[in-house]
Design a protein around this motif. Structure first.
Motif, PDB file in Angstrom:
ATOM      1  N   TYR A  10       4.130  -0.778   4.041  1.00 43.44           N
ATOM      2  CA  TYR A  10       5.181  -1.279   4.702  1.00 43.44           C
ATOM      3  C   TYR A  10       5.788  -2.756   4.289  1.00 43.44           C
ATOM      4  O   TYR A  10       6.915  -2.969   3.876  1.00 43.44           O
ATOM      5  CB  TYR A  10       5.023  -1.495   6.310  1.00 43.44           C
ATOM      6  CG  TYR A  10       6.162  -2.022   7.171  1.00 43.44           C
ATOM      7  CD1 TYR A  10       7.607  -0.982   7.236  1.00 43.44           C
ATOM      8  CD2 TYR A  10       6.360  -3.530   7.337  1.00 43.44           C
ATOM      9  CE1 TYR A  10       8.507  -1.779   8.227  1.00 43.44           C
ATOM     10  CE2 TYR A  10       7.488  -3.911   7.984  1.00 43.44           C
ATOM     11  CZ  TYR A  10       8.609  -3.156   8.430  1.00 43.44           C
ATOM     12  OH  TYR A  10       9.499  -3.751   9.187  1.00 43.44           O
ATOM     13  N   GLU A  13       7.319  -2.928   0.795  1.00 43.03           N
ATOM     14  CA  GLU A  13       8.580  -2.530   0.740  1.00 43.03           C
ATOM     15  C   GLU A  13       9.330  -3.502   1.498  1.00 43.03           C
ATOM     16  O   GLU A  13      10.617  -3.137   1.412  1.00 43.03           O
ATOM     17  CB  GLU A  13       9.058  -1.363   1.104  1.00 43.03           C
ATOM     18  CG  GLU A  13       7.945   0.073   0.277  1.00 43.03           C
ATOM     19  CD  GLU A  13       8.423   0.127  -1.368  1.00 43.03           C
ATOM     20  OE1 GLU A  13       9.588  -0.244  -1.207  1.00 43.03           O
ATOM     21  OE2 GLU A  13       7.531   0.040  -1.971  1.00 43.03           O
ATOM     22  N   SER A  14       9.039  -4.422   2.186  1.00 42.17           N
ATOM     23  CA  SER A  14       9.725  -5.261   3.086  1.00 42.17           C
ATOM     24  C   SER A  14      10.722  -6.204   2.167  1.00 42.17           C
ATOM     25  O   SER A  14      10.470  -6.576   1.165  1.00 42.17           O
ATOM     26  CB  SER A  14       8.846  -6.135   3.935  1.00 42.17           C
ATOM     27  OG  SER A  14       8.059  -6.980   3.287  1.00 42.17           O
ATOM     28  N   GLU A  15      11.672  -6.912   2.963  1.00 38.19           N
ATOM     29  CA  GLU A  15      12.515  -7.910   2.512  1.00 38.19           C
ATOM     30  C   GLU A  15      11.724  -9.457   3.138  1.00 38.19           C
ATOM     31  O   GLU A  15      11.287  -9.178   4.265  1.00 38.19           O
ATOM     32  CB  GLU A  15      13.877  -7.867   3.026  1.00 38.19           C
ATOM     33  CG  GLU A  15      14.444  -6.513   2.235  1.00 38.19           C
ATOM     34  CD  GLU A  15      16.071  -6.515   2.492  1.00 38.19           C
ATOM     35  OE1 GLU A  15      16.667  -7.708   2.820  1.00 38.19           O
ATOM     36  OE2 GLU A  15      16.656  -5.616   2.362  1.00 38.19           O
ATOM     37  N   ARG A  26       8.675 -11.433   6.964  1.00 36.94           N
ATOM     38  CA  ARG A  26       8.870  -9.970   6.387  1.00 36.94           C
ATOM     39  C   ARG A  26       9.358  -8.913   7.224  1.00 36.94           C
ATOM     40  O   ARG A  26       8.645  -8.529   8.468  1.00 36.94           O
ATOM     41  CB  ARG A  26       7.483  -9.587   5.606  1.00 36.94           C
ATOM     42  CG  ARG A  26       7.298 -10.618   4.389  1.00 36.94           C
ATOM     43  CD  ARG A  26       5.901  -9.892   3.628  1.00 36.94           C
ATOM     44  NE  ARG A  26       5.774 -10.540   2.206  1.00 36.94           N
ATOM     45  CZ  ARG A  26       6.559 -10.716   1.171  1.00 36.94           C
ATOM     46  NH1 ARG A  26       7.798  -9.671   1.150  1.00 36.94           N
ATOM     47  NH2 ARG A  26       6.304 -11.423   0.236  1.00 36.94           N
ATOM     48  N   LEU A  27      10.404  -7.985   6.858  1.00 36.62           N
ATOM     49  CA  LEU A  27      10.576  -6.908   7.685  1.00 36.62           C
ATOM     50  C   LEU A  27      11.434  -5.940   6.779  1.00 36.62           C
ATOM     51  O   LEU A  27      11.814  -6.300   5.752  1.00 36.62           O
ATOM     52  CB  LEU A  27      11.499  -7.527   8.621  1.00 36.62           C
ATOM     53  CG  LEU A  27      12.959  -8.170   8.649  1.00 36.62           C
ATOM     54  CD1 LEU A  27      13.422  -8.811   9.828  1.00 36.62           C
ATOM     55  CD2 LEU A  27      12.522  -9.422   7.529  1.00 36.62           C
ATOM     56  N   SER A  28      11.787  -4.819   7.551  1.00 36.30           N
ATOM     57  CA  SER A  28      12.538  -3.799   6.605  1.00 36.30           C
ATOM     58  C   SER A  28      14.019  -4.144   6.382  1.00 36.30           C
ATOM     59  O   SER A  28      14.548  -5.118   6.946  1.00 36.30           O
ATOM     60  CB  SER A  28      12.388  -2.610   7.403  1.00 36.30           C
ATOM     61  OG  SER A  28      13.219  -2.661   8.762  1.00 36.30           O
ATOM     62  N   SER A  29      14.424  -3.653   5.533  1.00 40.30           N
ATOM     63  CA  SER A  29      15.946  -3.851   5.082  1.00 40.30           C
ATOM     64  C   SER A  29      16.842  -3.644   6.492  1.00 40.30           C
ATOM     65  O   SER A  29      17.824  -4.358   6.649  1.00 40.30           O
ATOM     66  CB  SER A  29      16.525  -2.742   4.039  1.00 40.30           C
ATOM     67  OG  SER A  29      16.389  -1.563   4.425  1.00 40.30           O
ATOM     68  N   GLU A  30      16.637  -2.720   7.337  1.00 39.58           N
ATOM     69  CA  GLU A  30      17.387  -2.461   8.363  1.00 39.58           C
ATOM     70  C   GLU A  30      17.276  -3.533   9.348  1.00 39.58           C
ATOM     71  O   GLU A  30      18.182  -4.023   9.841  1.00 39.58           O
ATOM     72  CB  GLU A  30      16.924  -1.142   9.112  1.00 39.58           C
ATOM     73  CG  GLU A  30      17.255   0.002   8.285  1.00 39.58           C
ATOM     74  CD  GLU A  30      16.324   0.435   7.159  1.00 39.58           C
ATOM     75  OE1 GLU A  30      16.528   1.488   6.332  1.00 39.58           O
ATOM     76  OE2 GLU A  30      15.022  -0.335   7.253  1.00 39.58           O
ATOM     77  N   TYR A  72       5.220 -10.570  10.615  1.00 36.41           N
ATOM     78  CA  TYR A  72       5.417  -9.111  10.022  1.00 36.41           C
ATOM     79  C   TYR A  72       6.230  -8.417  11.174  1.00 36.41           C
ATOM     80  O   TYR A  72       5.694  -8.196  12.014  1.00 36.41           O
ATOM     81  CB  TYR A  72       4.340  -8.564   9.625  1.00 36.41           C
ATOM     82  CG  TYR A  72       3.597  -9.152   8.213  1.00 36.41           C
ATOM     83  CD1 TYR A  72       4.228 -10.086   7.383  1.00 36.41           C
ATOM     84  CD2 TYR A  72       2.426  -8.785   7.909  1.00 36.41           C
ATOM     85  CE1 TYR A  72       3.488 -10.608   6.332  1.00 36.41           C
ATOM     86  CE2 TYR A  72       1.882  -9.243   6.804  1.00 36.41           C
ATOM     87  CZ  TYR A  72       2.456 -10.279   6.154  1.00 36.41           C
ATOM     88  OH  TYR A  72       1.794 -10.703   4.809  1.00 36.41           O
ATOM     89  N   VAL A  74       8.083  -5.257  12.529  1.00 37.13           N
ATOM     90  CA  VAL A  74       7.865  -3.752  12.452  1.00 37.13           C
ATOM     91  C   VAL A  74       8.810  -3.064  13.446  1.00 37.13           C
ATOM     92  O   VAL A  74       9.190  -3.607  14.488  1.00 37.13           O
ATOM     93  CB  VAL A  74       6.520  -3.212  12.457  1.00 37.13           C
ATOM     94  CG1 VAL A  74       5.610  -3.732  11.289  1.00 37.13           C
ATOM     95  CG2 VAL A  74       5.799  -3.368  13.730  1.00 37.13           C
TER      96      VAL A  74
END
Length: 294
Positions: A10, A13-15, A26-30, A72, A74
């Motif tokens: 995860y 692939e994070s931003e 760090r976190l997902s694109s959404e 992080y 999630v």
């Protein structure tokens, strides 16, 4: 048994978002869209202020480093899976977090893993004392990770000691102070008993209140009593004493469990038996807390 590291996947692939020179996220694109809209700003400001509180302890990190605190974030729908939260926890909680492995080389050994709900629509200030202590406890685990990993008994004790004793939160935390001050000696464990609980998985399963257990209290009393002894023995301030203890833990040669306690005892010229089997340190701290009640 080998298990694939899904959190690492995860994070890969994070931003990345840089909140300031001390905190990165760090976190997902959404979820990054929410970050950019300022949804998480209040919470991150609160964490920034709490890290500044811990900075007052003037902790000296190895190699004079200034590690970055990574958070992080999630998604709520699979936070228990990604953060490997206990199944019991997931049954009655819709959000949560804990220190997790940090995959960023400029960070602490641990990052703060959190579900998105933990960060959303949070007040910056006016935390209840119990909530402030809990957040400082989790951040303390991340600080401790630069000196010690893998020993629950000592780590939990230090994570309680930094906010409650070193930052003097206990003086304002009346409920916590009262519960500890009224404990009977048979409710307080020796280090040997705590290590046995760590081995059999029963550490922390002895609640006094919903968020307090005899295991955590005993670890706290041990570390607090030990710090008080270090202060008296070497004529150190509390800040100097915690750095002295961290230097011992940093220099530990890979010992764990009882051998770690022996190593601490030898470094402080104390008896192995006193630290492991007796409750002298716990009683010392308990008497100090009872004096606060007078």
């Amino acid at each position: 048994m080998y298990q694939e590291d899904y959190l690492r996947n995860y994070i890969k692939e994070s931003e990345l978002r840089e909140f300031n020179d001390r905190i990165k996220v760090r976190l997902s694109s959404e979820l990054a869209i929410k970050y950019d809209l300022g949804v998480y700003t209040n919470f991150l400001t609160r964490i920034e202020n709490e890290m500044k509180m811990l900075d007052k302890l003037k902790i000296k990190y190895p190699a004079n480093a200034k590690p970055i605190l990574y958070i992080y974030v999630v998604p709520d729908d699979n936070f228990t899976f990604l953060l490997q939260m206990p199944t019991l926890f997931s049954k009655d909680k819709k959000s949560g977090g804990k220190p997790v492995t940090c995959y960023d080389l400029d960070g602490f050994s641990l990052a703060y893993g959190l579900s998105q709900n933990c960060l959303e629509n949070k007040e910056t200030n006016n935390l209840e004392i119990a909530d402030l202590e809990n957040e400082l406890h989790e951040l303390s685990h991340i600080v401790i990770s630069q000196f010690l990993l893998g020993n629950q008994v000592i780590s939990e004790g230090i994570a309680e000691t930094l906010p409650l004793y070193c930052l003097r939160l206990e003086e304002k935390f009346e409920k916590h102070k009262q519960v500890i001050a009224t404990l009977e000696e048979n409710n307080i464990y020796s280090l040997k008993e705590l290590l046995n609980k760590q081995r059999d998985g029963s550490y922390g399963n002895d609640a006094v209140l919903s968020n307090m257990t005899c295991s955590y209290i005993s670890s706290y009393l041990f570390v607090r009593g030990l710090l008080e002894r270090v202060e008296e023995k070497y004529l150190l301030s509390t800040t100097e004493a915690i750095n002295y203890l961290f230097s011992i833990l940093r220099g530990n040669r890979g010992y764990a469990n009882e051998f770690l306690i022996y190593d601490i005892a030898d470094a402080l010229e104390l008896s192995h038996d006193e630290l492991l089997n007796k409750k002298d340190m716990q009683k010392k701290a308990l008497n100090s807390i009872r004096r606060l009640e007078m």
